[in-house]
Write an enzyme that holds these catalytic residues in place. Structure first.
Site, mmCIF file in Angstrom:
data_model
loop_
_atom_site.group_PDB
_atom_site.id
_atom_site.type_symbol
_atom_site.label_atom_id
_atom_site.label_comp_id
_atom_site.label_asym_id
_atom_site.label_seq_id
_atom_site.Cartn_x
_atom_site.Cartn_y
_atom_site.Cartn_z
ATOM 1 N N ARG A 1 32.125 -41.208 3.822
ATOM 2 C CA ARG A 1 32.211 -40.500 4.928
ATOM 3 C C ARG A 1 33.969 -40.306 5.257
ATOM 4 O O ARG A 1 34.487 -41.116 5.228
ATOM 5 C CB ARG A 1 31.679 -41.057 6.111
ATOM 6 C CG ARG A 1 31.885 -40.434 7.406
ATOM 7 C CD ARG A 1 31.421 -41.067 8.750
ATOM 8 N NE ARG A 1 31.600 -40.167 9.849
ATOM 9 C CZ ARG A 1 31.489 -40.770 11.037
ATOM 10 N NH1 ARG A 1 31.761 -42.077 11.199
ATOM 11 N NH2 ARG A 1 32.058 -39.775 12.182
ATOM 12 N N ARG B 267 35.291 -41.911 25.848
ATOM 13 C CA ARG B 267 36.116 -41.136 26.085
ATOM 14 C C ARG B 267 35.706 -39.938 27.105
ATOM 15 O O ARG B 267 34.528 -39.661 27.447
ATOM 16 C CB ARG B 267 36.244 -40.267 24.713
ATOM 17 C CG ARG B 267 37.046 -41.113 23.681
ATOM 18 C CD ARG B 267 36.927 -40.283 22.257
ATOM 19 N NE ARG B 267 36.236 -41.172 21.307
ATOM 20 C CZ ARG B 267 35.625 -40.561 20.446
ATOM 21 N NH1 ARG B 267 35.506 -39.563 19.781
ATOM 22 N NH2 ARG B 267 34.602 -41.540 19.434
ATOM 23 N N HIS C 96 31.305 -34.412 13.656
ATOM 24 C CA HIS C 96 30.015 -34.923 13.628
ATOM 25 C C HIS C 96 29.331 -33.737 13.072
ATOM 26 O O HIS C 96 28.024 -33.538 13.064
ATOM 27 C CB HIS C 96 29.245 -34.826 14.956
ATOM 28 C CG HIS C 96 29.509 -35.928 15.861
ATOM 29 N ND1 HIS C 96 29.624 -35.891 17.415
ATOM 30 C CD2 HIS C 96 29.801 -37.180 15.668
ATOM 31 C CE1 HIS C 96 29.817 -37.321 17.723
ATOM 32 N NE2 HIS C 96 29.914 -37.943 16.753
ATOM 33 N N ASN D 124 30.801 -46.040 5.012
ATOM 34 C CA ASN D 124 31.658 -45.568 6.079
ATOM 35 C C ASN D 124 32.457 -46.358 6.656
ATOM 36 O O ASN D 124 32.135 -47.514 7.296
ATOM 37 C CB ASN D 124 30.483 -45.265 7.167
ATOM 38 C CG ASN D 124 30.796 -44.824 8.432
ATOM 39 O OD1 ASN D 124 32.177 -44.607 8.485
ATOM 40 N ND2 ASN D 124 29.842 -44.216 9.557
#
Ligand code: ADP
Length: 602
Positions: free
Chosen positions: A63, A213, A152, A7
């Protein structure tokens, strides 16, 4: 198979070596604070390989955040796939370039080891158009690929699968709301195993309040900051990506534990941050229950979902009207781990189950990568699959037949259908929707235990209803419709569906193809002159009563310009007529799926 999962973020590399069969993590590590220079990722991967100390690596799973319109499934990486991921980079300028740097470095460091890209967006490719479309000028949206993609996906898919296994029910019968609440946060509505709504959109900025965020925000705020208040594009970018959410609201930081501590001391900003976060999640739970016409379980996951007891309570309080109640003690005591992934925190009387599930994106990536790599050894597949276009039709039970056609009515066979024992009837009924009606819809026999009305997308629009896409027989919570017969009318509270495209197979066919009932595959359809198309998400239906045949609806047949004797073939990566397991056929295919055709109006 030992899979190294990578990742690669812009400033860090997380890695894990996983034995895909036993689901065990064999080693893991993290390289932090990568310099933003060329070669930094290569150096980090070298460091990871040194830490692995010669351990066997059979495959690498990467990923990748954004797969754009192109990637609906994990992809075996070659130069062409690298180029395609690069082409998606403008959609995820922070993430895809870092993911790509990792892919390049890993290919160089481990030549000959197969590498697989697993995309955060892929699980959401089943979003219906009404959920994926922003209400913008379609020309502008199409030019720039502006639509809702969702992220996700690996985590939502993983926890949905774990939840279904825990509940002892097939995923294809469940309506789930999954809540991934970590530093990034998103909600997903999963209807019968497919993502039908999700809170992140074109980028991961939309939706829930996150660590840094803001989630949903009036786009006018951005215009005002740029135009009226003198902020630069970079200022606004920093505000939205780094200085908002829990961190911005609380002034404490993005770690919920610290925000909670400060709130407990009476800090009003921290309290408001918590309240805004919980309120937003609640709002989405209610919205997604409405989107699916009900919900069977709510699943909480990631750092906050798995650990934050008080936040779970705030989110799920006063949802009794939905049939959902949390058990305070179970909620307080819930602990999930790699060894025990699921905790049930619902009240025993709660109709909607409430589960805390430990997510594991790396494990999911390892499993997906292993499947893709295993699927490279394929075997020859038997002959082509005939395709039949299924027109709109109605299945009735005895009670409904008598309501519509009078007491003692029976069906009058008109002609046999290709599936043994099934027939079209002389009798027809009229469908009455809120907008318009469709007359003369054929009844198919024999009678069933439940009524079911199957229509196309175009019919749906004409009638003025939203019908869910469902497997035949799965009518729970589907749309209502009124039927009119010569002797009476009947309003079904549920039963109206758009049928999922499917292949009927005899068990012998299934064995020959290496697939099972419920598998989803991709099929290449040899249609009209020069038109070969790929249909994704084709479900396999196996019964001794069935004969090999793929059923698609009239919209799909029109879009593909199918001729009378069209045939299809299960797909493998090279597009050859090879068989493999269905799951592998689906995972391996790197071709785009045919989107549902545009409505032609009515
Ligand atoms: P990501 O992987 O997206 O960086 P995680 O899934 O690790 O994020 O979640 C991080 C969040 O989980 C942080 O906001 C952290 O405060 C929160 N968290 C972890 N444990 C707890 C806890 N016991 N109570 C409240 N929040 C927690």
């Amino acid at each position: 198979m030992q899979v190294l999962v990578l990742n690669c973020g812009s400033s860090s590399l997380k890695w894990k070596l996983i034995d895909a069969a036993s689901r065990q993590a064999l080693a893991r590590g993290q390289v932090e604070r990568l310099a933003r220079t060329e070669g930094a990722h290569a150096a980090a991967i070298d460091e990871a390989l040194r830490a692995l100390d010669g351990a066997r690596v059979d495959a690498v799973g990467h990923r990748v955040v954004h797969g754009g319109e192109r990637f609906h499934d994990p992809a075996l990486i070659d130069d062409e796939v690298v180029a395609a991921i690069e082409a998606c980079a403008p959609l995820a300028p922070l993430h895809n370039p870092a993911n790509l740097a990792g892919i390049r470095a890993a290919r160089a460091a481990l030549p000959g080891v197969p590498q697989v890209a697993v995309f955060d967006t892929a699980f959401h490719h089943t979003l219906p158009r009404r959920a994926s479309t922003y209400a913008l000028d379609p020309a502008v949206a199409a030019r720039h690929g502006i639509r809702r993609y969702g992220f996700h996906g690996t985590s939502h898919a993983f926890v949905a699968r774990e939840a279904a296994a825990f509940l002892g029910q097939p995923l294809e019968r469940l309506r789930l709301v999954t809540l991934h609440l970590g530093n990034g946060a998103s909600a997903c509505a999963i209807e019968h195993g497919h993502s039908v709504e999700t809170s992140m959109g074109f980028t991961p900025l939309e939706g829930l309040v996150m660590g840094t965020r803001p989630g949903d925000l009036d786009a006018g705020v951005v215009l005002a900051l740029l135009r009226e208040y003198g902020q630069s594009v970079d200022d606004v970018d920093r505000l939205l990506n780094q200085a908002s959410g829990l961190a911005g609201l609380s002034g404490v930081g993005n770690d919920l534990r610290e925000v909670e501590e400060r709130a407990a001391q009476g800090d009003d900003r921290a309290r408001l941050a918590i309240a805004v976060f919980a309120h937003r999640v609640r709002k989405y739970v209610g919205a997604y229950a409405a989107v699916m016409g009900g919900v069977d379980a709510v699943v909480l996951t990631a750092g906050i979902g798995e650990n934050a007891v008080a936040m779970r309570r705030r989110i799920l309080q006063r949802l009794d009207f939905l049939g959902l109640s949390l058990d305070e003690d179970r909620n307080a005591d819930a602990r999930v781990s790699d060894a025990k992934r699921v905790a049930d925190v619902g009240d025993p009387t709660s109709r909607v189950r409430v589960l805390v599930v430990r997510t594991d994106e790396e494990l999911m990536i390892a499993e997906e990568a292993a499947k893709v790599v295993a699927g490279r050894t394929a075997v020859r597949q038997p002959g082509p699959i005939p395709i039949a276009v299924s027109a709109r039709h109605v299945h009735l039970n005895q009670e409904a037949l008598e309501t519509l056609f009078g007491p003692g009515a029976t069906l009058t066979p008109r002609n046999d259908l290709s599936q043994p024992g099934q027939f079209a009837c002389q009798e027809t009924v009229n469908l009455i929707g809120p907008r318009r009606r469709i007359d003369g819809v054929r009844i198919l026999g024999p009678l069933r235990s439940k009524c079911q009305v199957e229509i196309s997308r175009t019919d749906e629009f004409h009638l003025g209803v939203d019908a869910p896409v469902r497997h035949s027989g799965h009518v729970e919570g589907s749309a209502p419709i009124t039927l009119e017969g010569p002797k009476g009318t009947l309003t079904l509270q549920e039963g109206l569906i758009c049928a999922w495209r499917h292949i009927h197979m005899h068990p012998d066919d299934a064995k020959a193809f290496g697939v099972q009932d419920g598998d989803e595959v991709q099929v290449e359809v040899h249609g009209g002159p020069g038109r070969d198309l790929i249909f994704g998400d084709v479900v396999i239906r196996v019964s001794p009563k069935f004969r090999l045949e793929m059923h698609i609806d009239t919209d799909e047949a029109n879009a593909a310009e199918l001729s009378q004797h069209a045939t299809g073939q299960l797909l493998t990566p090279e597009g050859e007529e090879l068989a493999t397991t269905a799951a592998t056929a689906r995972l391996l295919s790197r071709r785009p799926t045919l989107r549902r055709p545009a409505l032609t109006g009515a």
